[in-house]
Design an enzyme around this catalytic site. Structure first.
Site: not given
Lengths: 387, 485
Positions: B318-320
């Site tokens: 989700w973060h990257g």
């Protein structure tokens, strides 16, 4: 809650009153911070000290020297006669030379010669990148800024606002922070930090903690030269905005009947060796086409004396004193005005104290009439090239 | 538009004044246009994406609510999930998955799209999806007003970096009447001020040294890598929690309470506690919509362990879209699995009196160990590539003994970080100060406590903070780190 009760409540009135009081006290504190800036930053700024010194009516030079750190460091006031004024400042490019020359010739009719730095990078991208004019608003003609800098009216207005109220500018606030922290550290430790580039008693630009170029190992010297030259000669050698600025300098000089002398400054042998492999024909062609009174080339003057250098393209204090003498005698041979007389700061004396021009900083009209017809700010392609 | 931009300084007062002047029935329109204006100031065309997520999740909510229960509803929910996540997959993960596939097969099988990642896409996508899943579970009544719903998805204070709100908290507040209340506005302004101090005063000043070292980590070893990593831990906390505070402050001025996203995470005494305190809105989102539906901890141990790892790998992704984030998620997931597996054993060991440490030592030791682990994991979060991350992780102690007492090394390292000695001392003091604040319960609402102070002292603190932001902060310069997610 109804509309009327939302906006006319006593709650809102109290809030607005408190908000106003907060803003007024905040503004007062901002003024206090601006005074601190004036005293601790502006009054000690090398650029403003040099400008304020030049602006004195008692300064009436016959020769004006303009350039970047090379002439700023290599030519010493303690040697130059008072008839020659070194108005150079590190990092400046052809656009900034233009602003200074226009101002100098308009305000000092005593000037008969302009000594312009014409080292091979002065028209390249290395210098075109410097499109700053904020500090030059102290004296520069806005018309020239519009014509030769990649800017627009709104940006000029923003710059003028930041010039009039310096702490509106983020950069100036960062400087204040650094100076303030240093002041606090000095208060606590009793040691005040020195600026990297400072002015000495003669207002000459000097490096703090001079190095000896000669003492470096040959490998390190070569590496430094490569890094320096790569930086200076990266990209195009001749950029259109700087070429136009150079031509404008000649136009202004012609209007004031002033001769332009081109000078290339001494560089270390390693720098010359590397540069001799570089093709600089385009720059030379531009320079050759211009009506210089004379071109003085000192690049190889100290090929056999690396001990006179501080780094690849700046002399150390001893080298600068020797070079300044040699520069004056070369100048005496080519100019018709009298350059004799004592140095501006000779015999261990100190220059008279310079008080930096105080707020509102400017003593000249914002727009100065130009004899030449004003062109548009520049075509879109020119603007792109400038950026 | 950035909260720390000049444009926003004009935008916010205009919106607030108009909000309190307008009759209540028009306020949602004002906030909706302001929210789209805020978002489209960055890339106008991506306003369509925001509209798409709003339309899809709004329609899905209506259809799911009407579907009753059974297989049809499950298909509808699955279709809604696919339709909602499609833009995220396309913009954020297509090139990553394609690149990984190309790398695996050794050829260019999947072409790169090189799309510009829409700011905050992960946040508003999850907010919309959360609503659909809540409606499906009957935890949330369906919203039938498209304007109100679109405002819920696009509400500008929390649009681009959260907190990821739940419909049951935000929707009723957006519909409620809020008049002007001076105390509430002051409280919002205080929270905003605190957020700006964290962002501009601390995070942005730590970013310089962190970037200087992480730009080329292979040029450094030991101390420089440790300091840069610890600085990054505080940079990302101050950056992200600063944004959240500003968002909560803006919303509070309008009469809306957004959820708290951080609760002194570096005061956590275990990794489980850390995740109860860090990015709370995302952690609870994954808990409610992924972990619990998978069975949570009410399943056999291997499945429970698998559920934890799935959640944290998804959280990393989700973060990257980068393997560094996957490893970051896996490390945290692994630590939580270790807690589950060895928790009972640890209790037994602690029960042996001779091995039990006194509370005064055990507490700080647990906090220090948790902080050290979390900081180690940040290496993978910050590094530009997996190679860089492994280099940093493997060289944290290289040459450390010699460096610690070598004055010349310190000077050179500080210069490399583009700081002078005073700035380095101040940056370190700020880091230590934030860490100490995290150990004290008072820190959670330290700024609100100012309200109870005598006015001259309170105002002096306000001015000190404002001047800290103005003179030490990077106004109009730095984006918030979490915008990229």
């Amino acid at each position: 809650m109804s509309r009327s009760s939302s906006i006319s409540s006593s709650d809102l009135r109290r809030f607005l009153k408190a908000g106003l009081a907060f803003a007024v006290v905040g503004a007062a504190l901002f003024v206090g911070a601006s005074i601190y800036y004036e005293v601790r930053v502006r009054q000690r700024d090398n650029f403003f000290i040099h400008y304020s010194h030049f602006a004195k009516p008692s300064v009436r030079p016959r020769v004006l020297i303009v350039g970047d750190s090379r002439p700023a460091i290599d030519l010493k006031r303690e040697v130059l006669p008072s008839t020659m004024h070194n108005f150079s400042h590190p990092g400046e490019g052809m656009r900034q030379f233009l602003l200074k020359i226009e101002y100098a010739l308009a305000t000092k009719p005593s000037i008969k010669y302009v000594v312009l730095q014409i080292d091979d990078y002065v028209l390249g991208e290395y210098r075109a990148f410097n499109a700053r004019y904020g500090a030059y608003l102290s004296f520069a003609d806005i018309g020239l800024i519009e014509r030769f800098f990649p800017t627009s009216r709104p940006r000029i207005v923003r710059n003028v606002m930041a010039f009039a109220v310096p702490l509106l500018s983020h950069e100036e606030r960062q400087i204040v922070r650094r100076v303030f922290l240093n002041d606090v550290a000095a208060l606590l430790t009793g040691r005040s930090p020195k600026k990297n580039v400072r002015l000495d008693r003669c207002l000459d630009t000097v490096f703090s903690g001079e190095k000896s170029w000669q003492s470096l190992e040959p490998k390190k010297r070569t590496k430094q030269v490569e890094r320096r030259a790569l930086n200076q000669y990266d990209g195009k050698q001749v950029t259109e905005p700087l070429r136009r600025s150079l031509r404008e300098i000649f136009a202004i000089a012609r209007r004031h009947n002033v001769h332009v002398i081109g000078v290339r400054y001494p560089v270390a042998p390693e720098y010359n060796a590397l540069n001799s492999k570089r093709n600089v024909d385009a720059v030379r062609r531009v320079m050759t086409a211009l009506p210089f009174h004379t071109v003085l080339d000192f690049r190889r003057r100290y090929e056999d004396k690396p001990r006179l250098f501080n780094d690849p393209d700046h002399l150390n204090a001893r080298g600068a004193r020797i070079f300044s003498k040699s520069f004056v005698s070369a100048m005496k041979k080519i100019v018709t005005v009298d350059l004799s007389g004592p140095a501006a700061c000779s015999g261990g004396s100190t220059m008279e104290t310079v008080r930096v021009v105080a707020w509102p900083y400017r003593t000249r009209p914002w727009f100065v009439e130009q004899a030449a017809p004003k062109r548009a700010v520049g075509s879109a392609s020119q603007r792109r090239a400038t950026r | 538009m950035l909260f720390n931009s000049r444009e926003f300084l004009l935008f916010l007062p205009v919106v607030l004044v108009a909000l309190f002047v307008l009759p209540h029935r028009f306020r949602w329109m004002l906030l909706l246009s302001a929210s789209f204006g805020f978002y489209m100031a960055w890339q106008p065309q991506y306003g369509l994406l925001l509209l798409y997520i709003s339309v899809v999740t709004f329609s899905a909510g209506l259809l799911v609510a009407r579907a009753g229960s059974g297989r049809g509803k499950r298909y509808l929910v699955a279709a809604a999930i696919i339709a909602t996540l499609s833009p995220l997959l396309l913009f954020k993960y297509f090139d990553f998955l394609g690149g990984s596939l190309n790398h695996a097969v050794g050829g260019a099988v999947v072409p790169a799209l090189d799309l510009v990642l829409p700011v905050g896409i992960s946040f508003f996508t999850f907010q919309g999806l959360g609503y659909v899943l809540d409606v499906a579970r009957k935890n949330q009544p369906v919203e039938r007003h498209f304007g109100h719903y679109t405002l819920y998805v696009s509400y500008f204070p929390q649009l681009v970096a959260g907190p990821i709100e739940r419909a049951h908290n935000l929707l009723p507040q957006l519909k409620a009447k809020h008049g002007f209340e001076a105390e509430r506005v002051w409280s919002g302004l205080r929270l905003m001020l605190w957020g700006f101090v964290k962002k501009a005063g601390i995070a942005d000043n730590l970013s310089g040294p962190v970037n200087a070292i992480y730009a080329d980590p292979s040029a450094h070893t030991g101390l420089a890598l440790i300091i840069a990593t610890v600085f990054f831990g505080f940079q990302i906390y101050c950056d992200f929690s600063g944004y959240t505070d500003i968002a909560r402050g803006i919303a509070r001025m309008m009469g809306i309470e957004l959820m708290r996203n951080f609760d002194r995470p570096y005061g956590a005494a275990s990794i489980v506690e850390f995740w109860r305190r860090w990015h709370i809105s995302l952690t609870t989102w994954f808990r409610d919509y992924v972990y619990i539906p998978l069975g949570g901890n009410r399943v056999a141990l291997p499945i429970h362990v698998g559920n934890i790892m799935i959640v944290f790998l998804l959280s990393g992704l989700w973060h990257g879209a980068n393997w560094t984030f996957v490893v970051w998620g896996a490390l945290h997931g692994g630590a939580l699995i270790a807690v589950v597996l060895f928790g009972r054993l640890r209790k037994n060991v602690a029960a042996v009196g001779a091995l039990r440490l006194p509370g005064a030592i055990a507490g700080p030791l647990a906090v220090a160990a948790t902080f050290a682990f979390v900081s180690f994991c940040w290496i993978f979060f910050r590094a530009q590539s997996i190679d860089d991350a492994f280099y940093v992780a493997g060289n944290l102690t290289t040459g450390l003994g010699g460096q610690l007492f070598d004055g010349a090394y310190w000077s050179q390292m500080i210069a490399t970080m583009r700081l002078d000695a005073t700035e380095f001392v101040i940056a370190s003091a700020l880091v230590v100060g934030v860490f100490i604040l995290h150990q004290r319960k008072i820190a959670a609402d330290v700024i609100d406590r100012l309200a109870g102070w005598r006015p001259p002292i309170r105002w002096a603190v306000y001015y000190a903070l404002v001047f800290l932001i103005l003179f030490a902060g990077q106004i109009d310069e730095q984006e918030f780190i979490y915008f990229q997610f």
